[in-house]
Design a protein around this motif. Structure first.
Motif, PDB file in Angstrom:
ATOM      1  N   VAL A  83       0.995  -1.189  -0.119  1.00  0.00           N
ATOM      2  CA  VAL A  83      -0.143   0.136   0.001  1.00  0.00           C
ATOM      3  C   VAL A  83       1.008   1.235   0.043  1.00  0.00           C
ATOM      4  CG1 VAL A  83      -1.765   1.365   1.120  1.00  0.00           C
ATOM      5  CG2 VAL A  83      -1.615  -1.372   1.168  1.00  0.00           C
ATOM      6  N   ARG A  84       1.388   1.642  -1.075  1.00  0.00           N
ATOM      7  CA  ARG A  84       2.149   2.779  -1.304  1.00  0.00           C
ATOM      8  C   ARG A  84       2.176   3.089  -2.691  1.00  0.00           C
ATOM      9  NH1 ARG A  84       7.220   1.485  -3.616  1.00  0.00           N
ATOM     10  NH2 ARG A  84       7.552  -0.860  -3.714  1.00  0.00           N
ATOM     11  N   GLY A  85       2.185   4.478  -3.062  1.00  0.00           N
ATOM     12  CA  GLY A  85       2.012   5.135  -4.265  1.00  0.00           C
ATOM     13  C   GLY A  85       3.026   4.567  -5.350  1.00  0.00           C
ATOM     14  N   GLY A  86       4.114   4.322  -5.000  1.00  0.00           N
ATOM     15  CA  GLY A  86       4.908   3.685  -6.403  1.00  0.00           C
ATOM     16  C   GLY A  86       4.600   2.283  -6.574  1.00  0.00           C
ATOM     17  N   ALA A  87       4.119   1.801  -5.664  1.00  0.00           N
ATOM     18  CA  ALA A  87       3.687   0.237  -6.180  1.00  0.00           C
ATOM     19  C   ALA A  87       2.259   0.254  -6.786  1.00  0.00           C
ATOM     20  CB  ALA A  87       3.766  -0.663  -4.745  1.00  0.00           C
ATOM     21  N   MET A  88       1.297   0.900  -6.463  1.00  0.00           N
ATOM     22  CA  MET A  88       0.067   0.898  -6.970  1.00  0.00           C
ATOM     23  C   MET A  88      -0.070   1.710  -8.049  1.00  0.00           C
ATOM     24  SD  MET A  88      -2.283   1.002  -3.339  1.00  0.00           S
ATOM     25  CE  MET A  88      -3.683   1.002  -4.056  1.00  0.00           C
ATOM     26  N   MET A  89       0.520   2.631  -8.289  1.00  0.00           N
ATOM     27  CA  MET A  89       0.568   3.747  -9.346  1.00  0.00           C
ATOM     28  C   MET A  89       2.036   4.175  -9.761  1.00  0.00           C
ATOM     29  SD  MET A  89      -1.597   7.023 -10.233  1.00  0.00           S
ATOM     30  CE  MET A  89      -0.992   8.059  -8.821  1.00  0.00           C
ATOM     31  N   PRO A  90       2.676   3.133 -10.582  1.00  0.00           N
ATOM     32  CA  PRO A  90       4.062   3.290 -10.994  1.00  0.00           C
ATOM     33  C   PRO A  90       4.038   4.713 -11.923  1.00  0.00           C
ATOM     34  CG  PRO A  90       3.517   1.293 -11.292  1.00  0.00           C
ATOM     35  CD  PRO A  90       2.272   1.974 -11.030  1.00  0.00           C
ATOM     36  N   THR A  91       4.887   5.688 -11.237  1.00  0.00           N
ATOM     37  CA  THR A  91       5.114   6.902 -12.236  1.00  0.00           C
ATOM     38  C   THR A  91       5.778   6.734 -13.500  1.00  0.00           C
ATOM     39  OG1 THR A  91       6.000   7.745  -9.976  1.00  0.00           O
ATOM     40  CG2 THR A  91       6.567   9.071 -12.043  1.00  0.00           C
ATOM     41  N   ASP A  92       6.553   5.601 -13.853  1.00  0.00           N
ATOM     42  CA  ASP A  92       7.080   5.637 -15.037  1.00  0.00           C
ATOM     43  C   ASP A  92       6.113   5.171 -16.052  1.00  0.00           C
ATOM     44  OD1 ASP A  92       6.714   3.209 -13.606  1.00  0.00           O
ATOM     45  OD2 ASP A  92       8.614   2.095 -14.537  1.00  0.00           O
ATOM     46  N   LEU A  93       5.160   4.163 -15.503  1.00  0.00           N
ATOM     47  CA  LEU A  93       4.040   3.809 -16.415  1.00  0.00           C
ATOM     48  C   LEU A  93       3.061   5.228 -16.512  1.00  0.00           C
ATOM     49  CD1 LEU A  93       2.173   1.464 -17.648  1.00  0.00           C
ATOM     50  CD2 LEU A  93       1.061   1.160 -15.497  1.00  0.00           C
ATOM     51  N   VAL A  94       2.647   5.735 -15.666  1.00  0.00           N
ATOM     52  CA  VAL A  94       1.913   6.961 -16.069  1.00  0.00           C
ATOM     53  C   VAL A  94       2.574   7.892 -17.219  1.00  0.00           C
ATOM     54  CG1 VAL A  94       0.816   9.280 -15.246  1.00  0.00           C
ATOM     55  CG2 VAL A  94       0.787   6.893 -13.662  1.00  0.00           C
ATOM     56  N   GLU A  95       3.887   8.117 -17.093  1.00  0.00           N
ATOM     57  CA  GLU A  95       4.442   8.885 -18.017  1.00  0.00           C
ATOM     58  C   GLU A  95       4.526   8.419 -19.216  1.00  0.00           C
ATOM     59  OE1 GLU A  95       8.531   9.386 -16.322  1.00  0.00           O
ATOM     60  OE2 GLU A  95       7.670  11.076 -14.717  1.00  0.00           O
ATOM     61  N   ALA A  96       4.513   6.990 -19.382  1.00  0.00           N
ATOM     62  CA  ALA A  96       4.705   6.262 -20.760  1.00  0.00           C
ATOM     63  C   ALA A  96       3.486   6.332 -21.335  1.00  0.00           C
ATOM     64  CB  ALA A  96       5.211   4.769 -20.500  1.00  0.00           C
ATOM     65  N   VAL A  97       2.413   6.174 -20.527  1.00  0.00           N
ATOM     66  CA  VAL A  97       0.961   6.397 -21.208  1.00  0.00           C
ATOM     67  C   VAL A  97       0.659   7.790 -21.813  1.00  0.00           C
ATOM     68  CG1 VAL A  97      -1.397   6.286 -20.756  1.00  0.00           C
ATOM     69  CG2 VAL A  97       0.011   4.379 -19.818  1.00  0.00           C
ATOM     70  N   GLU A  98       1.072   8.663 -20.857  1.00  0.00           N
ATOM     71  CA  GLU A  98       0.815  10.179 -21.550  1.00  0.00           C
ATOM     72  C   GLU A  98       1.490  10.406 -22.704  1.00  0.00           C
ATOM     73  OE1 GLU A  98       2.207  12.514 -18.040  1.00  0.00           O
ATOM     74  OE2 GLU A  98       0.101  12.559 -17.084  1.00  0.00           O
ATOM     75  N   ASP A  99       2.927   9.746 -22.862  1.00  0.00           N
ATOM     76  CA  ASP A  99       3.465  10.024 -23.949  1.00  0.00           C
ATOM     77  C   ASP A  99       3.087   9.516 -25.134  1.00  0.00           C
ATOM     78  OD1 ASP A  99       6.284  10.910 -25.167  1.00  0.00           O
ATOM     79  OD2 ASP A  99       6.246   8.830 -25.753  1.00  0.00           O
ATOM     80  N   ALA A 100       2.679   8.050 -24.938  1.00  0.00           N
ATOM     81  CA  ALA A 100       1.695   7.606 -26.039  1.00  0.00           C
ATOM     82  C   ALA A 100       0.558   8.330 -26.595  1.00  0.00           C
ATOM     83  CB  ALA A 100       1.403   5.937 -25.485  1.00  0.00           C
ATOM     84  N   ILE A 101      -0.258   8.726 -25.571  1.00  0.00           N
ATOM     85  CA  ILE A 101      -1.462   9.553 -25.945  1.00  0.00           C
ATOM     86  C   ILE A 101      -0.908  10.968 -26.704  1.00  0.00           C
ATOM     87  CG2 ILE A 101      -3.279  10.769 -25.016  1.00  0.00           C
ATOM     88  CD1 ILE A 101      -3.456   9.074 -22.749  1.00  0.00           C
ATOM     89  N   ALA A 102       0.165  11.579 -26.275  1.00  0.00           N
ATOM     90  CA  ALA A 102       0.607  12.629 -26.916  1.00  0.00           C
ATOM     91  C   ALA A 102       0.935  12.477 -28.625  1.00  0.00           C
ATOM     92  CB  ALA A 102       1.562  13.432 -26.253  1.00  0.00           C
ATOM     93  N   LYS A 103       1.458  11.375 -28.807  1.00  0.00           N
ATOM     94  CA  LYS A 103       1.930  10.875 -29.933  1.00  0.00           C
ATOM     95  C   LYS A 103       0.973  10.094 -30.752  1.00  0.00           C
ATOM     96  CE  LYS A 103       6.882  10.305 -28.625  1.00  0.00           C
ATOM     97  NZ  LYS A 103       7.962   9.444 -28.372  1.00  0.00           N
ATOM     98  N   ARG A 104      -0.356  10.060 -30.316  1.00  0.00           N
ATOM     99  CA  ARG A 104      -1.526   9.260 -30.964  1.00  0.00           C
ATOM    100  C   ARG A 104      -1.237   7.941 -31.075  1.00  0.00           C
ATOM    101  NH1 ARG A 104      -2.714  14.110 -29.937  1.00  0.00           N
ATOM    102  NH2 ARG A 104      -4.163  15.464 -31.067  1.00  0.00           N
ATOM    103  N   GLN A 105      -0.260   7.084 -30.222  1.00  0.00           N
ATOM    104  CA  GLN A 105       0.176   5.831 -30.370  1.00  0.00           C
ATOM    105  C   GLN A 105      -0.792   5.052 -29.227  1.00  0.00           C
ATOM    106  OE1 GLN A 105       4.344   5.721 -29.701  1.00  0.00           O
ATOM    107  NE2 GLN A 105       4.590   6.487 -31.552  1.00  0.00           N
ATOM    108  N   PHE A 106      -2.234   5.126 -29.805  1.00  0.00           N
ATOM    109  CA  PHE A 106      -3.227   4.560 -28.796  1.00  0.00           C
ATOM    110  C   PHE A 106      -3.164   3.237 -28.551  1.00  0.00           C
ATOM    111  CE2 PHE A 106      -5.326   7.904 -30.999  1.00  0.00           C
ATOM    112  CZ  PHE A 106      -5.311   8.824 -29.884  1.00  0.00           C
ATOM    113  N   LYS A 107      -2.649   2.185 -29.503  1.00  0.00           N
ATOM    114  CA  LYS A 107      -2.478   0.860 -29.449  1.00  0.00           C
ATOM    115  C   LYS A 107      -1.329   0.457 -28.524  1.00  0.00           C
ATOM    116  CE  LYS A 107      -2.050  -3.286 -32.084  1.00  0.00           C
ATOM    117  NZ  LYS A 107      -2.177  -3.952 -33.337  1.00  0.00           N
ATOM    118  N   GLN A 108      -0.169   1.189 -28.709  1.00  0.00           N
ATOM    119  CA  GLN A 108       1.046   1.164 -27.960  1.00  0.00           C
ATOM    120  C   GLN A 108       0.517   1.358 -26.565  1.00  0.00           C
ATOM    121  OE1 GLN A 108       0.946   2.478 -30.874  1.00  0.00           O
ATOM    122  NE2 GLN A 108       2.392   1.789 -32.270  1.00  0.00           N
ATOM    123  N   GLY A 109      -0.016   2.276 -26.321  1.00  0.00           N
ATOM    124  CA  GLY A 109      -0.334   2.677 -24.852  1.00  0.00           C
ATOM    125  C   GLY A 109      -1.119   1.688 -24.137  1.00  0.00           C
TER     126      GLY A 109
END
Length: 284
Positions: A83-109
């Motif tokens: 029960v900690r933020g880094g385990a339940m919501m990894p920061t690197d995953l959030v950044e990777a998804v935001e980057d995929a959305i910005a590049k319109r790479q929805f399938k990769q996200g």
């Protein structure tokens, strides 16, 4: 008058000469008193510790409480890791998804989120799966998955509350057992054995002490992890909703851009007129 002043001056000088000695004697007395008090407290602490250890390792109630203590410590360690933020919501995953959305790479996200097994990844995967049916349906899927996973985490945190509740009850069982032992010695008739009486009373008090101490540890721990879980789940809900909104409107903009693109020469040809209908024969 001069004789009185002289006498007072002599007395003051005498007291001044004796004052360091008096201060030294008071200091030695205080040091000796503190040393004796500390020794008595140390002996009392050693006696208390030996009495508690004897109760824990020589009685059934003590062994049960030892097992509960080990379970409690294991749960605390596991909850600190889980029960900690880094385990339940990894920061690197959030950044990777935001980057995929910005590049319109929805399938990769979507593939990135689907490959993860964290709390946030499972919640976002549920929403992205239903996003093609509309934003509201995707939000409903996120909330349903969020409630499901939160109830599971709450169940694990609830074990700490169970420990805080059952600890004093088991201590009460030991208390009643010790009192039964003491009154049994009194009920045998004749002169009771003071050692057996003291042993039963000691068993009762030690059981109460250990059970209440366990509850005093478990109740604050439960409150801490319960509040921590609520805060992290709220952050995950807000982040998942924000990413879904970004993805939804980004996909809409992409579709709008494709629909407004110039049509090809083949598509620009006028449509052919429909073929004339053959005349019907009389009688048909």
């Amino acid at each position: 008058m001069s004789h009185v002043c002289g006498y007072l001056n002599a007395t003051a000088r005498s007291v001044g000469r004796q004052l360091p000695g008096l201060a030294l004697m008071v200091g030695l007395w205080l040091w000796q008193t503190a040393t004796l008090w500390a020794a008595e407290e140390t002996r009392a602490s050693i006696d208390l510790a030996s009495s508690i250890l004897s109760f824990l390792f020589t009685s059934v109630t003590g062994w049960v409480l030892i097992g509960i203590y080990f379970f409690f410590v294991g749960m605390i360690v596991w909850l600190f890791m889980d029960v900690r933020g880094g385990a339940m919501m990894p920061t690197d995953l959030v950044e990777a998804v935001e980057d995929a959305i910005a590049k319109r790479q929805f399938k990769q996200g979507f593939e990135l989120v689907k490959a993860e097994s964290s709390f946030f990844a499972r919640v976002l995967t549920a929403g992205m799966t239903r996003l093609q049916h509309g934003l509201e349906e995707a939000r409903d899927a996120v909330h349903a998955m969020l409630d499901n996973l939160r109830s599971k985490k709450k169940g694990m945190v609830g074990y700490i509350a169970i420990v805080g509740t059952i600890g004093p009850l088991i201590g009460l069982v030991g208390t009643v057992s010790g009192m039964i032992q003491s009154f049994g010695e009194l009920g045998r008739g004749g002169t009771p054995d003071p050692a057996k009486l003291a042993d039963g009373i000691s068993h009762a008090l030690n059981a109460t002490l250990v059970g209440i101490f366990l509850s005093c540890l478990a109740i604050p721990a439960y409150t801490f992890f319960n509040n921590r879980l609520d805060r992290i789940v709220n952050d995950i809900s807000l982040m998942a909703d924000d990413l879904l909104v970004q993805m939804y409107f980004a996909s809409r903009q992409a579709q709008t851009g494709r629909s407004s693109a110039p049509v090809s020469a083949a598509d620009s040809r006028p449509a052919e007129a429909p073929a004339a209908q053959a005349p019907t024969r009389p009688g048909q």
